[in-house]
Design a protein around this motif. Structure first.
Motif, PDB file in Angstrom:
ATOM      1  N   VAL A 100       9.736   2.209  -6.581  1.00  0.00           N
ATOM      2  CA  VAL A 100       9.588   3.648  -6.394  1.00  0.00           C
ATOM      3  C   VAL A 100      10.802   4.330  -7.017  1.00  0.00           C
ATOM      4  O   VAL A 100      11.943   3.931  -6.763  1.00  0.00           O
ATOM      5  N   ALA A 101      10.574   5.346  -7.822  1.00  0.00           N
ATOM      6  CA  ALA A 101      11.666   6.077  -8.467  1.00  0.00           C
ATOM      7  C   ALA A 101      12.424   6.905  -7.427  1.00  0.00           C
ATOM      8  O   ALA A 101      11.812   7.634  -6.648  1.00  0.00           O
ATOM      9  N   PHE A 102      13.749   6.764  -7.413  1.00  0.00           N
ATOM     10  CA  PHE A 102      14.585   7.529  -6.497  1.00  0.00           C
ATOM     11  C   PHE A 102      15.984   7.596  -7.065  1.00  0.00           C
ATOM     12  O   PHE A 102      16.357   6.813  -7.931  1.00  0.00           O
ATOM     13  N   SER A 103      16.738   8.555  -6.566  1.00  0.00           N
ATOM     14  CA  SER A 103      18.160   8.608  -6.892  1.00  0.00           C
ATOM     15  C   SER A 103      18.918   8.390  -5.590  1.00  0.00           C
ATOM     16  O   SER A 103      18.364   8.561  -4.497  1.00  0.00           O
ATOM     17  N   GLU A 104      20.170   8.022  -5.737  1.00  0.00           N
ATOM     18  CA  GLU A 104      20.982   7.744  -4.551  1.00  0.00           C
ATOM     19  C   GLU A 104      22.408   8.195  -4.805  1.00  0.00           C
ATOM     20  O   GLU A 104      22.906   8.121  -5.926  1.00  0.00           O
ATOM     21  N   CYS A 105      23.032   8.679  -3.750  1.00  0.00           N
ATOM     22  CA  CYS A 105      24.460   8.977  -3.816  1.00  0.00           C
ATOM     23  C   CYS A 105      25.115   8.417  -2.554  1.00  0.00           C
ATOM     24  O   CYS A 105      24.466   8.220  -1.535  1.00  0.00           O
ATOM     25  N   LEU A 106      26.411   8.139  -2.661  1.00  0.00           N
ATOM     26  CA  LEU A 106      27.188   7.594  -1.553  1.00  0.00           C
ATOM     27  C   LEU A 106      28.213   8.627  -1.114  1.00  0.00           C
ATOM     28  O   LEU A 106      29.011   9.101  -1.937  1.00  0.00           O
ATOM     29  N   ILE A 107      28.201   8.958   0.164  1.00  0.00           N
ATOM     30  CA  ILE A 107      29.063  10.037   0.659  1.00  0.00           C
ATOM     31  C   ILE A 107      30.548   9.702   0.546  1.00  0.00           C
ATOM     32  O   ILE A 107      31.370  10.606   0.430  1.00  0.00           O
ATOM     33  N   GLU A 108      30.904   8.424   0.539  1.00  0.00           N
ATOM     34  CA  GLU A 108      32.312   8.046   0.424  1.00  0.00           C
ATOM     35  C   GLU A 108      32.827   8.136  -1.009  1.00  0.00           C
ATOM     36  O   GLU A 108      34.029   8.209  -1.227  1.00  0.00           O
ATOM     37  N   ARG A 109      31.935   8.105  -1.972  1.00  0.00           N
ATOM     38  CA  ARG A 109      32.340   8.043  -3.380  1.00  0.00           C
ATOM     39  C   ARG A 109      32.069   9.315  -4.171  1.00  0.00           C
ATOM     40  O   ARG A 109      32.510   9.427  -5.310  1.00  0.00           O
ATOM     41  N   ASP A 110      31.312  10.239  -3.592  1.00  0.00           N
ATOM     42  CA  ASP A 110      30.884  11.421  -4.333  1.00  0.00           C
ATOM     43  C   ASP A 110      31.063  12.652  -3.437  1.00  0.00           C
ATOM     44  O   ASP A 110      30.366  12.805  -2.437  1.00  0.00           O
ATOM     45  N   GLN A 120       0.832  -1.203   0.000  1.00  0.00           N
ATOM     46  CA  GLN A 120       0.000   0.000   0.000  1.00  0.00           C
ATOM     47  C   GLN A 120       0.870   1.258   0.000  1.00  0.00           C
ATOM     48  O   GLN A 120       0.620   2.190  -0.758  1.00  0.00           O
ATOM     49  N   LEU A 121       1.885   1.277   0.850  1.00  0.00           N
ATOM     50  CA  LEU A 121       2.799   2.423   0.894  1.00  0.00           C
ATOM     51  C   LEU A 121       3.543   2.577  -0.423  1.00  0.00           C
ATOM     52  O   LEU A 121       3.697   3.687  -0.936  1.00  0.00           O
ATOM     53  N   GLY A 122       4.009   1.467  -0.979  1.00  0.00           N
ATOM     54  CA  GLY A 122       4.715   1.506  -2.252  1.00  0.00           C
ATOM     55  C   GLY A 122       3.839   2.067  -3.357  1.00  0.00           C
ATOM     56  O   GLY A 122       4.270   2.914  -4.147  1.00  0.00           O
ATOM     57  N   ALA A 123       2.593   1.626  -3.418  1.00  0.00           N
ATOM     58  CA  ALA A 123       1.665   2.134  -4.437  1.00  0.00           C
ATOM     59  C   ALA A 123       1.428   3.625  -4.246  1.00  0.00           C
ATOM     60  O   ALA A 123       1.389   4.389  -5.218  1.00  0.00           O
ATOM     61  N   GLY A 124       1.289   4.048  -3.003  1.00  0.00           N
ATOM     62  CA  GLY A 124       1.094   5.473  -2.727  1.00  0.00           C
ATOM     63  C   GLY A 124       2.293   6.296  -3.145  1.00  0.00           C
ATOM     64  O   GLY A 124       2.145   7.375  -3.745  1.00  0.00           O
ATOM     65  N   LEU A 125       3.484   5.802  -2.849  1.00  0.00           N
ATOM     66  CA  LEU A 125       4.702   6.526  -3.242  1.00  0.00           C
ATOM     67  C   LEU A 125       4.863   6.554  -4.756  1.00  0.00           C
ATOM     68  O   LEU A 125       5.206   7.594  -5.323  1.00  0.00           O
ATOM     69  N   ARG A 126       4.615   5.437  -5.415  1.00  0.00           N
ATOM     70  CA  ARG A 126       4.727   5.421  -6.881  1.00  0.00           C
ATOM     71  C   ARG A 126       3.781   6.436  -7.510  1.00  0.00           C
ATOM     72  O   ARG A 126       4.111   7.081  -8.507  1.00  0.00           O
ATOM     73  N   ALA A 127       2.589   6.588  -6.925  1.00  0.00           N
ATOM     74  CA  ALA A 127       1.605   7.523  -7.470  1.00  0.00           C
ATOM     75  C   ALA A 127       1.989   8.984  -7.202  1.00  0.00           C
ATOM     76  O   ALA A 127       1.636   9.862  -7.979  1.00  0.00           O
TER      77      ALA A 127
END
Length: 128
Positions: free
Chosen positions: A73-83, A36-43
């Motif tokens: 769910v669409a998201f971006s991610e970054c890593l503090i050790e690499r960027d 349910q949460l996933g569907a809500g976030l995707r929407a």
């Protein structure tokens, strides 16, 4: 007449079955809530609105990433050790750890899909 006494092994087996049934029901409820949460976030989430600021050795980051991926769910991610820019972004939040979630420009410490959805639902949404 007195009823026949229940043997201790039979009582233990019955109790174990009830505990197992309760655990199964709880797991099923958790999966249903996640869907349910996933569907809500995707929407609600729009491209670029959800960013996960993570670190390479963060169990909570792994769990957040896995949850978002499982729920598609669409998201971006970054890593503090690499960027380096990611590290600066993390430092600007003032957070002492990871994950940090940026939701439509607002910072949330830790990952809680319900809080993310609530933030997105509070935004004034104009039709595309």
């Amino acid at each position: 007449m007195n009823p026949a006494p229940v043997s201790s092994w039979r009582l233990a087996l019955t109790l174990a079955g009830l505990v197992a049934l309760g655990a199964l029901a709880s797991t099923g409820l958790r999966h249903w809530q996640d869907r349910q949460l996933g569907a809500g976030l995707r929407a609600q989430v729009r491209p670029g609105e959800l960013r996960l600021i993570s670190s390479t050795d963060c169990h909570h980051c792994d769990r957040a990433r896995d949850w978002l991926q499982r729920q598609q769910v669409a998201f971006s991610e970054c890593l503090i050790e690499r960027d380096a820019e990611c590290r600066r972004e993390h430092e600007r939040t003032g957070a002492s750890g990871t994950p940090v979630v940026r939701v439509a420009g607002q910072v949330q410490l830790g990952f809680d899909p319900q809080r993310v959805l609530q933030r997105l639902e509070r935004l004034q949404r104009l039709p595309p």
